[in-house]
Design a protein around this motif. Structure first.
Motif, PDB file in Angstrom:
ATOM      1  N   GLU A  29       0.647  -1.361   0.081  1.00 46.51           N
ATOM      2  CA  GLU A  29       0.106   0.006  -0.008  1.00 46.51           C
ATOM      3  C   GLU A  29       0.980   1.164  -0.065  1.00 46.51           C
ATOM      4  OE1 GLU A  29      -3.992  -1.054   2.526  1.00 46.51           O
ATOM      5  OE2 GLU A  29      -2.358  -1.233   3.629  1.00 46.51           O
ATOM      6  N   TYR A  30       1.921   1.364   0.665  1.00 50.66           N
ATOM      7  CA  TYR A  30       2.661   2.485   0.763  1.00 50.66           C
ATOM      8  C   TYR A  30       3.531   2.597  -0.184  1.00 50.66           C
ATOM      9  CZ  TYR A  30       6.948   0.517   2.994  1.00 50.66           C
ATOM     10  OH  TYR A  30       8.295  -0.135   3.400  1.00 50.66           O
ATOM     11  N   ALA A  44       4.162  16.151  -8.226  1.00 54.55           N
ATOM     12  CA  ALA A  44       5.122  17.251  -8.729  1.00 54.55           C
ATOM     13  C   ALA A  44       6.458  16.872  -8.515  1.00 54.55           C
ATOM     14  CB  ALA A  44       4.599  18.191  -8.024  1.00 54.55           C
ATOM     15  N   HIS A  45       6.768  15.387  -8.291  1.00 53.00           N
ATOM     16  CA  HIS A  45       8.117  14.964  -8.367  1.00 53.00           C
ATOM     17  C   HIS A  45       8.696  15.874  -7.030  1.00 53.00           C
ATOM     18  CE1 HIS A  45       8.231  12.124 -11.610  1.00 53.00           C
ATOM     19  NE2 HIS A  45       7.504  12.998 -12.095  1.00 53.00           N
ATOM     20  N   GLN A  46       8.123  15.596  -5.866  1.00 52.97           N
ATOM     21  CA  GLN A  46       8.732  16.629  -4.744  1.00 52.97           C
ATOM     22  C   GLN A  46       9.953  15.524  -4.119  1.00 52.97           C
ATOM     23  OE1 GLN A  46       7.549  19.296  -3.874  1.00 52.97           O
ATOM     24  NE2 GLN A  46       5.681  19.511  -4.814  1.00 52.97           N
ATOM     25  N   GLY A  47      10.768  16.444  -3.349  1.00 55.42           N
ATOM     26  CA  GLY A  47      11.569  15.687  -2.844  1.00 55.42           C
ATOM     27  C   GLY A  47      11.032  14.923  -1.574  1.00 55.42           C
ATOM     28  N   GLY A  48      12.075  13.954  -0.938  1.00 49.96           N
ATOM     29  CA  GLY A  48      11.710  12.991  -0.054  1.00 49.96           C
ATOM     30  C   GLY A  48      11.023  13.745   1.242  1.00 49.96           C
ATOM     31  N   ARG A  49      11.447  14.553   1.654  1.00 53.27           N
ATOM     32  CA  ARG A  49      10.870  15.492   3.040  1.00 53.27           C
ATOM     33  C   ARG A  49       9.555  15.897   2.685  1.00 53.27           C
ATOM     34  NH1 ARG A  49      14.009  15.469   7.137  1.00 53.27           N
ATOM     35  NH2 ARG A  49      16.278  15.144   6.736  1.00 53.27           N
ATOM     36  N   ASP A  68      11.982   6.174   3.626  1.00 49.87           N
ATOM     37  CA  ASP A  68      11.501   5.589   2.577  1.00 49.87           C
ATOM     38  C   ASP A  68      10.987   6.372   1.579  1.00 49.87           C
ATOM     39  OD1 ASP A  68      11.249   2.799   3.727  1.00 49.87           O
ATOM     40  OD2 ASP A  68       9.499   2.946   4.178  1.00 49.87           O
ATOM     41  N   CYS A  69      10.557   7.828   1.822  1.00 48.44           N
ATOM     42  CA  CYS A  69      10.273   8.621   0.775  1.00 48.44           C
ATOM     43  C   CYS A  69      11.576   9.260   0.049  1.00 48.44           C
ATOM     44  CB  CYS A  69       9.501   9.746   1.659  1.00 48.44           C
ATOM     45  SG  CYS A  69       7.595   9.396   2.045  1.00 48.44           S
TER      46      CYS A  69
END
Length: 154
Positions: A29-30, A44-49, A68-69
């Protein structure tokens, strides 16, 4: 820590610091939620944080969320191809002129490359001859002295 978790409508939820209930997710799921958040229809292809912050805002949680992000956004091929280019200071370039081949040459290592290739190569070793501008490059798994010596001998 158990006091922060409870069952609600057959789902495990976690109570955040501001008393918001976040639905706990399993790995399949995640991974889907990270994919949709990062590169889905509104991604928007954001960074991990930032991606971690957005997922929490959408109401989801899992224990290794931030790590993980960050790893997911680092592994995104589109982000690696089209991400910001590191700017070098603008100074005039001076060509290196040598009188004959192998009089001057340079070597460099590129890496660590994430994710690794199928054969687990994480680095690229590159050598350039200043006279001919000939370039040799080879993927390597580790940056040991033996790997560098083997590259030079080849």
């Amino acid at each position: 820590m158990a006091t922060n978790y409870l069952m609600r409508n057959e789902d495990l939820v976690r109570k955040s610091k501001d008393e918001v209930l976040l639905r706990c997710l399993g790995k399949t799921e995640y991974m889907k939620v990270m994919g949709e958040t990062h590169k889905g229809i509104c991604g928007a292809h954001q960074g991990g944080r930032k991606m971690c912050w957005l997922i929490r805002r959408y109401g989801y949680f899992w224990p290794t969320m931030l790590k993980d992000c960050i790893n997911y956004s680092k592994g995104c091929e589109a982000c690696q191809r089209h991400g910001p280019i590191q700017q070098a200071p603008s100074v005039p370039m001076n060509p290196v002129v040598k009188p004959w081949p192998f009089r001057g040459w340079a070597m460099d290592l590129i890496g660590k490359i994430y994710p690794a290739s199928g054969q687990q190569h994480c680095f690229i070793i590159v050598a350039t001859d200043y006279f001919t501008k000939w370039l040799e490059a080879k993927p390597i798994k580790t940056t040991t002295s033996q790997a560098i010596i083997t590259f030079i001998e080849e």
